[in-house]
Design an enzyme around this catalytic site. Structure first.
Site, short mmCIF file in Angstrom:
data_model
loop_
_atom_site.label_atom_id
_atom_site.label_comp_id
_atom_site.label_asym_id
_atom_site.label_seq_id
_atom_site.Cartn_x
_atom_site.Cartn_y
_atom_site.Cartn_z
N ASP A 16 -6.79 -0.90 13.18
CA ASP A 16 -5.58 -0.60 12.41
C ASP A 16 -4.40 -1.61 12.79
O ASP A 16 -4.64 -1.82 13.96
CB ASP A 16 -5.44 0.86 12.34
CG ASP A 16 -4.43 1.25 10.90
OD1 ASP A 16 -4.31 0.29 10.21
OD2 ASP A 16 -4.20 2.37 11.06
N ASN A 37 -8.93 2.29 0.70
CA ASN A 37 -8.22 0.91 0.54
C ASN A 37 -8.49 0.02 -0.58
O ASN A 37 -7.60 -0.94 -1.01
CB ASN A 37 -8.71 0.11 1.69
CG ASN A 37 -8.51 0.47 3.15
OD1 ASN A 37 -9.02 0.06 4.15
ND2 ASN A 37 -7.22 1.09 3.33
#
Ligand code: IPE
Ligand code: IPE
Ligand code: MG
Length: 266
Positions: free
Chosen positions: A37, A85
């Site tokens: 991330d 996502n």
């Protein structure tokens, strides 16, 4: 035992020989999973488009895969794209899909040469056809490679994986192939798409977020967690080594009393 940084450098550069395993590589995790991330924030800090951050992130993937293989970690799983996502802007999603294809094209030779088996978990039906094709091809090319299993979690949702397992199990019950009394943790986990992987020993999440974001919900029951503020594109070999050394200091009790843990002084 710890060795000096210079000794570590010398030893890790010699590949594929367990006799030259660096001294700090004792008690290494068998399976490392990483929530990669922070690509967007890395780009924003530089006033660059998010996709440039993802490109830099792909370079970190290369570094970490190489290190894991050199350190003889048998299983490495990278959370590359979550089911959620898909709700990102079209342009970013397309960019990520292109990067993924590019990554496979660039790395396939190295994977084959270094004995890395490539695999993907997640809902493939949502991936573009060209990506699905490329993944299937890479899986085929690396089948039987046994030095390390590299798994990408793509279009992946931990809850969805569990629901799918439950659905398949219910179908087997309906067909008379499984009786409800026989359902146990072991039986259930066989229905998971990830059933071939051992549970992760170490989970790393970069970027400072302290959450699971619908990753391996079942598999993380007794995983050691390591959260670092480092953004994924800045996460290199040294950061990875620090995470492993942190893991080596942990006392994994699995619910037992300290005194009952084998190999540890009472
Ligand atoms: C991780 O970086 C990559 C993916 C989730 C695909 P992000 O894109 O989430 O980066 P941040 O969290 O916005 O910094
Ligand atoms: C988790 O990161 C998914 C991946 C790293 C692939 P996100 O950036 O999507 O997670 P949230 O939205 O911050 O929880
Ligand atoms: Mg993020």
């Amino acid at each position: 035992m710890r060795i000096t940084p210079s000794g570590r450098q010398d030893l890790t550069s010699q590949e594929d020989s367990s006799s030259t395993r660096p001294g700090w590589l004792w008690n290494t995790p068998r399976h490392v999973a990483i929530i990669m991330d922070g690509n967007g924030r890395w780009a924003r800090k530089r006033h660059l488009p998010r996709i440039v951050g993802h490109r830099a992130g792909a370079s970190s993937v290369r570094t970490i895969v190489t290190a894991a293989r050199t350190w003889e970690i048998p299983y490495l799983t990278l959370y590359a794209f979550s089911w959620e996502n898909w709700s990102r802007p079209r342009q970013e999603v397309d960019g990520l899909m292109n990067l993924l294809e590019e990554y496979i094209d660039n790395e396939i030779r190295t994977m084959v040469d270094r004995g890395i088996r490539f695999s993907v978990v997640g809902d493939r039906s949502r991936l573009p056809a060209s990506v699905r094709k490329k993944i299937a091809w890479a899986e085929g090319e690396t089948i039987g490679k046994d030095r390390m299993v590299l798994t990408l979690a793509l279009s992946y949702s931990g809850r969805e994986e569990i629901v799918r397992a439950a659905r398949n199990m219910a179908q087997d019950v309906q067909k008379g192939l499984l009786s409800p009394e026989k359902i146990s943790e072991t039986v259930f986990s066989r229905y998971l798409e990830t059933s071939v992987l051992p549970p992760p020993d170490l989970l790393i999440r970069t970027s400072g977020e302290v959450r699971i974001s619908n990753f391996f919900l079942w598999q993380l029951a007794y995983t050691e967690m390591y959260f670092t503020p480092t953004l994924w594109p800045d996460f290199g070999e040294e950061s990875f080594r620090q995470a492993i050394e942190d893991f080596q200091e942990r006392r994994r009790r699995f619910g037992k009393a300290d005194e009952d843990i084998e190999g540890l002084p009472g």
